[in-house]
Every structure is written in C-alpha cells, then in structure tokens.
Design an enzyme around this catalytic site. Structure first.
Site, mmCIF file in Angstrom:
data_model
loop_
_atom_site.group_PDB
_atom_site.id
_atom_site.type_symbol
_atom_site.label_atom_id
_atom_site.label_comp_id
_atom_site.label_asym_id
_atom_site.label_seq_id
_atom_site.Cartn_x
_atom_site.Cartn_y
_atom_site.Cartn_z
ATOM 1 N N CYS A 112 0.817 -1.227 0.000
ATOM 2 C CA CYS A 112 0.000 0.000 0.000
ATOM 3 C C CYS A 112 0.846 1.270 0.000
ATOM 4 O O CYS A 112 0.326 2.360 -0.233
ATOM 5 C CB CYS A 112 -0.941 0.006 1.191
ATOM 6 N N HIS A 251 -3.143 7.187 2.705
ATOM 7 C CA HIS A 251 -3.614 5.887 2.213
ATOM 8 C C HIS A 251 -4.948 5.602 2.899
ATOM 9 O O HIS A 251 -5.075 5.752 4.116
ATOM 10 C CB HIS A 251 -2.575 4.820 2.560
ATOM 11 N N ASN A 281 -10.355 0.062 0.666
ATOM 12 C CA ASN A 281 -8.892 0.134 0.601
ATOM 13 C C ASN A 281 -8.440 -0.407 -0.760
ATOM 14 O O ASN A 281 -8.573 -1.608 -1.029
ATOM 15 C CB ASN A 281 -8.313 -0.700 1.747
HETATM 16 O O1 UT7 Z 1 -3.625 -1.176 3.752
HETATM 17 C C1 UT7 Z 1 -3.129 -1.440 5.015
HETATM 18 C C2 UT7 Z 1 -3.644 -2.692 5.536
HETATM 19 N N1 UT7 Z 1 -4.686 -2.818 6.429
HETATM 20 C C3 UT7 Z 1 -5.081 -1.999 7.415
HETATM 21 O O2 UT7 Z 1 -4.703 -0.891 7.567
HETATM 22 C C4 UT7 Z 1 -6.074 -2.577 8.360
HETATM 23 C C5 UT7 Z 1 -5.838 -2.121 9.770
HETATM 24 N N2 UT7 Z 1 -6.763 -2.730 10.699
HETATM 25 C C6 UT7 Z 1 -8.097 -2.493 10.705
HETATM 26 O O3 UT7 Z 1 -8.607 -1.737 9.889
HETATM 27 C C7 UT7 Z 1 -8.920 -3.105 11.792
HETATM 28 O O4 UT7 Z 1 -8.079 -3.799 12.684
HETATM 29 C C8 UT7 Z 1 -10.018 -4.070 11.276
HETATM 30 C C9 UT7 Z 1 -11.121 -3.284 10.570
HETATM 31 C C10 UT7 Z 1 -9.449 -5.097 10.324
HETATM 32 C C11 UT7 Z 1 -10.669 -4.793 12.440
HETATM 33 O O5 UT7 Z 1 -11.227 -3.846 13.340
HETATM 34 P P1 UT7 Z 1 -10.922 -3.920 14.888
HETATM 35 O O6 UT7 Z 1 -11.695 -2.837 15.533
HETATM 36 O O7 UT7 Z 1 -9.439 -3.960 15.063
HETATM 37 O O8 UT7 Z 1 -11.589 -5.290 15.288
HETATM 38 P P2 UT7 Z 1 -10.922 -6.580 15.938
HETATM 39 O O9 UT7 Z 1 -10.067 -7.281 14.942
HETATM 40 O O10 UT7 Z 1 -10.327 -6.202 17.260
HETATM 41 O O11 UT7 Z 1 -12.195 -7.449 16.192
HETATM 42 C C12 UT7 Z 1 -13.204 -7.070 17.160
HETATM 43 C C13 UT7 Z 1 -14.347 -8.058 17.072
HETATM 44 C C14 UT7 Z 1 -13.890 -9.507 17.127
HETATM 45 O O12 UT7 Z 1 -14.863 -10.250 17.854
HETATM 46 P P3 UT7 Z 1 -14.580 -10.649 19.388
HETATM 47 O O13 UT7 Z 1 -13.328 -11.477 19.358
HETATM 48 O O14 UT7 Z 1 -14.417 -9.350 20.122
HETATM 49 O O15 UT7 Z 1 -15.812 -11.410 19.746
HETATM 50 C C15 UT7 Z 1 -13.931 -9.941 15.678
HETATM 51 O O16 UT7 Z 1 -14.142 -11.320 15.521
HETATM 52 O O17 UT7 Z 1 -15.029 -7.906 15.839
HETATM 53 C C16 UT7 Z 1 -15.114 -9.157 15.169
HETATM 54 N N3 UT7 Z 1 -15.086 -8.910 13.740
HETATM 55 C C17 UT7 Z 1 -16.199 -8.670 13.029
HETATM 56 N N4 UT7 Z 1 -17.490 -8.562 13.385
HETATM 57 C C18 UT7 Z 1 -18.377 -8.271 12.411
HETATM 58 C C19 UT7 Z 1 -14.007 -8.881 12.906
HETATM 59 N N5 UT7 Z 1 -14.415 -8.613 11.665
HETATM 60 C C20 UT7 Z 1 -15.755 -8.463 11.709
HETATM 61 C C21 UT7 Z 1 -16.743 -8.170 10.739
HETATM 62 N N6 UT7 Z 1 -18.024 -8.074 11.139
HETATM 63 N N7 UT7 Z 1 -16.441 -7.952 9.448
#
Ligand code: UT7
Length: 328
Positions: A112, A251, A281
């Site tokens: 990215c 980005h 993204n």
């Molecule tokens: O281009 C550069 C590359 N990528 C990035 O910059 C991505 C950077 N990271 C992010 O954008 C975020 O970390 C994400 C959007 C990927 C995830 O958001 P988060 O607030 O960090 O969520 P998390 O991974 O801490 O997950 C929180 C909860 C989890 O459930 P539990 O364990 O708390 O019960 C996940 O299983 O949300 C759950 N979860 C979802 N729920 C509904 C993860 N993905 C989803 C989803 N829908 N799509």
C-alpha cells in the site's frame, strides 16, 4: 537541478460495486459494524477478465491526456502494485503496451506504500537529469487475493487505479520524500503461498493460503504509530511543519486510522482527503485516487502543499511532500 512536478493526476474505477449489504450475504457481518469500524460503505470490483494492467492503463491514459504529453515523450513507467497480472512479465510492461508507450517500464512492490516509493524513484530520476517525464501508476485488483469467507479482511478491500505524470520543472514540485520499512513485521500482512517460499500446491490452495492474511489490530497500531512520525520527518526535510499542509492525502485503509493520524498531526478534518467510504482500501491506488478526487472537485489550488502518506505490508511506510503546481 530540476525539480519533479506532478503535472497531472487521474484515476479509474471499475463499475461493479460490492456493498456492505452484499457482504452481509457472504459472511457474518453487518453494515453497522463495517461502517463504524472502518468507515466503508462499498468498494469497486474489477470486471471478469480485467486485470491490474487494464485498470492501470485506463488511469494512465487519462493522466497522459490531462498532462498533454504524447506517449513517445514518456521516459519511464513505474507501476506500483502487489497484485500483478502474473509473475512476469511485469504489469508495467503490459500496461505500457496498452497505452502505446515505448519507454522502459517496471513494477515496484511496496504494497500500500507503493505509490509513495514510486514517487521517490521518479523524483530521483528527474532530479538527477536521467529522465524528464515519468508516469507513476498505483493499481491493484485486491479482489483477486481476498478470501470472501474471511470477514476480518473481505470487508476492507476494493479494486482501482490512480496515475500521475511527473515532469522536470523549474518550479519546486516534489519537495521531499521520506521512506521506511520494517521487515520484522512481514507476517502481519502477507500472502503465504504462490511465491518461491511456498509454490502453489493442491494442499495450500485448499487451505486458502493463496489469499491475503492480516493481523488487523497490529497493522492498525503500526499505522497510527509510524505515519505521524514519517510525515513530520518528510515535512522537516523541506523546512515545513504540519501548519503548512493544505491537504493531507493518506492511504485510505480505515477511517479510524485516518482520523487518529490527522489528530496526532494536529491537522483539521477539513484538510484531510477521505475517499474510503465509497471505494474501500485500494492499496497502491488509494493515494492517487484520493488526490484525483481532490483535483476533480476543484479543491486543489496551485501552490497547495500536499502531504501524501502511506503504509502497508512489508511493513512499509512513507510520506511525500508535494507542492501542487498545476493551475486548473
Ligand atoms: O492497507 C493497510 C492494511 N490494512 C489496514 O490498515 C487494516 C488495519 N486494521 C483495521 O482496519 C482493523 O483492525 C479491522 C477493521 C481489520 C478490524 O477492526 P478492529 O476494531 O481492530 O476489530 P478486531 O479485529 O479487534 O475485532 C473485534 C471483534 C472480534 O470479535 P470478538 O473477538 O471481540 O468477539 C472480531 O471477531 O469484531 C469481530 N469482527 C467482526 N465482526 C463483524 C471482525 N471482523 C468483523 C466483521 N463483522 N467484518
């Protein structure tokens, strides 16, 4: 020594849209979760048969036209991508032929951050006098490596391409670029199989190892830690501060990352270019797509100072400070 000015910008997005409602049909997620955690409502998906070089060539052709440059006058083409059409030839060579260019062409993979890395390469070539006119394209078809059964990644990514033409100029254009990489974080965002480390086998294909894997939390923390620092460093290299920035063009990975970075830099929301809601993204394409939105909205003025900032797999990060010189 000549400066490298961005003399045009353009983008090209596929027609097909993948909405949050569509994703609700594919994985256990909700529109509310996706919007509140990422700021994304929909993404564009390349048409069947359209590869990265097709998107790249379409964006590039518009950038060429807007620059008023003939294909024969482009000295170099750099395509930043991590979703090449194929292992080789390079996507740049394929896009070069599609645009009718005749110059050397190569791919650059900094995920990215690829567009910022490519701007650094192009600027160095122009400042050293080895080239006069260079096209830089950021293009990705992320949908080709996204696992649409993995709710933690499939909600984020879309396809697109953005392009700029840089040309030698007496007026200052690209003022400074600062790049970074930390390969110890390589396993935070990667595609396990399909390269020389793990050629595709029926087993790893079945296991989904040819798809993108990400530790979202760690990438998030890395981004909000690295980006303010590299942006300030690049500004300092030009003798500027965040007060001088007219537009922060980050980005587009997650609206919460953008908001945190802007807050840590003390840059007001009105000066931050946000395009994630309707495209997701788009990896190496996201910065030039956002820049093109700013240009087409008529918000970009000659003399504006832009901070273009990226981060991604590698881990890589970088910032380019650019003075926009185009008058329209
Ligand atoms: O281009 C550069 C590359 N990528 C990035 O910059 C991505 C950077 N990271 C992010 O954008 C975020 O970390 C994400 C959007 C990927 C995830 O958001 P988060 O607030 O960090 O969520 P998390 O991974 O801490 O997950 C929180 C909860 C989890 O459930 P539990 O364990 O708390 O019960 C996940 O299983 O949300 C759950 N979860 C979802 N729920 C509904 C993860 N993905 C989803 C989803 N829908 N799509």
């Amino acid at each position: 020594m000549p400066s490298a000015a961005l003399i045009s910008v353009a983008s090209w997005l596929p027609e097909a849209r993948l909405t949050n409602a569509d994703l609700e049909q594919l994985v256990d997620t909700s529109d509310e979760w996706i919007r509140s955690r990422t700021g994304i409502a929909e993404r564009r998906i390349a048409a069947p048969g359209d590869a990265t070089s097709d998107l790249a060539a379409r964006a590039g052709a518009i950038a060429l036209d807007r620059a008023g440059v003939q294909p024969a006058d482009v000295d170099l083409l750099i395509v930043a991508t991590s979703t090449p059409d194929m292992v080789f030839p390079s996507t740049a060579c394929l896009a070069q032929a599609k645009m009718g260019l005749t110059c050397p062409a190569y791919d650059l993979n900094a995920a990215c951050t690829g567009f910022i890395y490519a701007i650094e390469m192009a600027t160095a070539m122009i400042e050293s006098g080895r080239a006069r006119t260079i096209m830089v394209i950021g293009a990705d078809v992320l949908s080709s490596i996204v696992d649409y059964t993995d709710r933690s990644t499939c909600i984020l990514f879309g396809d697109g391409a953005g392009a700029v033409v840089l040309q030698a100029s007496e007026e200052p254009g690209v003022l400074s670029v600062h790049l970074g990489a930390d390969g110890t974080g390589a396993d935070l965002l990667y595609v396990p199989a399909g390269g020389s480390a793990a050629p595709v086998t029926p087993e790893n294909l079945a296991a989904g190892d040819t798809y993108l894997k990400m530790n979202g939390n760690e990438v998030f923390k890395f981004a909000v830690r690295a980006i303010p620092g590299v942006t300030k460093q690049a500004l300092a290299d030009s003798g500027l501060t965040t007060d001088d920035v007219d537009w922060l063009v980050p980005h587009q990975a997650n609206q919460r990352i953008t908001d945190t970075v802007a807050q840590r830099l003390g840059i007001a929301h009105e000066r931050v270019v946000c395009r994630i809601e309707d495209i997701g993204n788009t990896s190496a394409a996201s910065i030039p797509i956002a820049l093109d939105s700013l240009y087409r909205d008529g918000r970009l003025r000659a003399g504006n100072i832009l901070a273009l900032v990226g981060f991604g797999a590698g881990l890589t990060y970088g910032a380019a400070i650019v003075r926009w010189t185009r008058e329209d």
